[in-house]
Design an enzyme around this catalytic site. Sequence first.
Site: not given
Length: 233
Positions: A6, A19, A51, A54, A190
């Site tokens: 990300d 971008r 994803s 997206n 985690e």
Amino acid sequence: MACVMDGNGRWAARRSLPRTSGHLAAETTVIDVIEAARTAGVQWLSLYAFSTENWQRPSTEVDFLMRLVRRVVRKHAALLHARGIRCRFLGVADPRIPPALARDFADLMTLTGENRGMTLTVAFDHGGRRDIVAAARSLIRSGMPAEAVDERSFAAHLPFPDTPDVDLVIRTSGEQRISNFMLWQVAYAEWMFPPVLWPDFRAPHFVECLRAYQQRDRRFGGVAPDANGERRP
């Protein structure tokens, strides 16, 4: 281990760049993290590249990503194979994926299919909810009685059912969301959220996260003996 890559867009925006420049810069990080994971002895690494959500991005950005990913796959295929890395692509179900890119994915999986150094799973056109729905449909089609369904039998119908549960997920850029990523496999993972943006994330950051993970006390819903007034054995 898994990484939610990300921050490409914000990396570019902070430099007054389009971008697409952030996506271009991310290639170096991908290779650096793969090498760092392999060197650290990580056996399974998953990277969230694109994803199902997206597809809502501007078509120009999506088209650029498709071309970029194809170039990266073709550029690094020989290196990944030489490193003994087995490559997989999780998702790749949408007909909007260019056929040439889908073929490159299939060719890389075939080329590296017998490798056993590390398994690299790239989640591309991936959605955790879609995978769970597909597994449920597969179970229904198999005719398994409802009473016989348990977590083990359900997981056997997920894509790549030999993939172990994820122990650690690193999401760069400081955002703290799951974003529909491998929902079944990350149930007890985690999580770490380093503030660094993905194009700036490097091997030392990865190793730092790995060391911090090794210091965590994973109880999987239980409690430590000390919490009940008992001494640890």
